[in-house]
Design a protein around this motif. Structure first.
Motif, short mmCIF file in Angstrom:
data_model
loop_
_atom_site.label_atom_id
_atom_site.label_comp_id
_atom_site.label_asym_id
_atom_site.label_seq_id
_atom_site.Cartn_x
_atom_site.Cartn_y
_atom_site.Cartn_z
N ARG A 196 4.13 1.92 16.74
CA ARG A 196 3.29 0.95 17.44
C ARG A 196 2.42 1.70 18.44
O ARG A 196 2.92 2.57 19.15
CB ARG A 196 4.14 -0.08 18.17
N ASP A 197 1.14 1.33 18.48
CA ASP A 197 0.21 2.00 19.39
C ASP A 197 -0.57 0.97 20.18
O ASP A 197 -1.20 0.10 19.60
CB ASP A 197 -0.74 2.88 18.58
N GLN A 243 10.38 11.97 18.99
CA GLN A 243 10.41 11.96 20.46
C GLN A 243 9.39 12.97 21.02
O GLN A 243 8.63 12.65 21.93
CB GLN A 243 11.83 12.30 20.92
N LEU A 266 5.79 11.70 20.37
CA LEU A 266 5.39 10.66 21.33
C LEU A 266 5.07 11.26 22.70
O LEU A 266 4.11 10.85 23.34
CB LEU A 266 6.50 9.62 21.48
N THR A 315 5.14 3.71 20.66
CA THR A 315 6.58 3.62 20.44
C THR A 315 6.89 3.83 18.96
O THR A 315 6.04 3.56 18.10
CB THR A 315 7.16 2.25 20.87
N ASP A 375 10.06 2.87 16.30
CA ASP A 375 11.33 2.21 16.04
C ASP A 375 11.90 2.77 14.75
O ASP A 375 11.20 2.85 13.74
CB ASP A 375 11.15 0.70 15.89
N HIS A 383 14.93 2.65 19.49
CA HIS A 383 13.58 2.44 19.99
C HIS A 383 13.21 3.64 20.85
O HIS A 383 13.84 3.88 21.88
CB HIS A 383 13.54 1.14 20.81
N THR A 415 10.34 5.84 23.05
CA THR A 415 9.08 5.81 23.78
C THR A 415 8.85 7.22 24.33
O THR A 415 9.68 8.11 24.11
CB THR A 415 9.12 4.80 24.95
N SER A 416 7.79 7.40 25.05
CA SER A 416 7.50 8.73 25.59
C SER A 416 8.10 8.92 26.98
O SER A 416 7.59 9.69 27.76
CB SER A 416 5.99 8.96 25.62
N GLN A 460 17.07 9.37 26.52
CA GLN A 460 16.96 9.22 25.08
C GLN A 460 17.92 10.14 24.34
O GLN A 460 18.42 9.78 23.28
CB GLN A 460 15.51 9.44 24.62
#
Length: 129
Positions: free
Chosen positions: A13-14, A81, A84, A91, A93, A102, A104-105, A111
């Motif tokens: 997702r962006d 990871q 990102l 994100t 998934d 999930h 993220t950066s 994480q």
């Protein structure tokens, strides 16, 4: 497929929109192809949540992967990871069976703990077999 192979669904997702997501996903796929991937296929974007009119425009779509066991899964997660963090947004998934992760950066330390638990759980044989 042998018992150690894992089926993984990956969704990117962006927040910058579908054109950016489409372009950047190709860069991610170039890196994923360097891993121990048994199969890689594009899939349709996930269905929109109930009560909404359309799918999230920032979803590139899903990629379905067949990976050669838990070590390849961990490599995929670490690559995602890092990717990102390098692009500083978006994100990813990941889903293996009923388990979802999930990414993220943000904070690698937090994480890392989630990744270890996710890989350990995904590597356990399912009770269906």
């Amino acid at each position: 497929m042998d018992s150690t192979a894992l089926d993984v669904a990956l969704v990117f997702r962006d927040p910058d929109g579908p054109e950016v997501a489409d372009r950047d996903m190709e860069f991610l796929l170039d890196e994923i192809r360097q891993l121990d991937v048994l199969r890689l296929a594009h899939a349709a974007a996930p269905a929109p949540p109930p009560g909404t009119r359309a799918a999230d425009a920032s979803v590139f779509g899903s990629v379905l992967l067949g990976l050669a066991g838990a070590p390849a899964l961990k490599s995929l997660i670490l690559l995602a990871q890092d990717w990102l963090a390098r692009r500083n947004g978006g994100t990813i998934d990941l889903k293996v069976g009923d388990d979802e992760l999930h990414l993220t950066s943000v904070s690698r330390a937090d994480q890392r703990l989630a990744i270890e638990a996710f890989v350990a759980r995904a590597a356990q044989p399912s009770s269906d077999e």
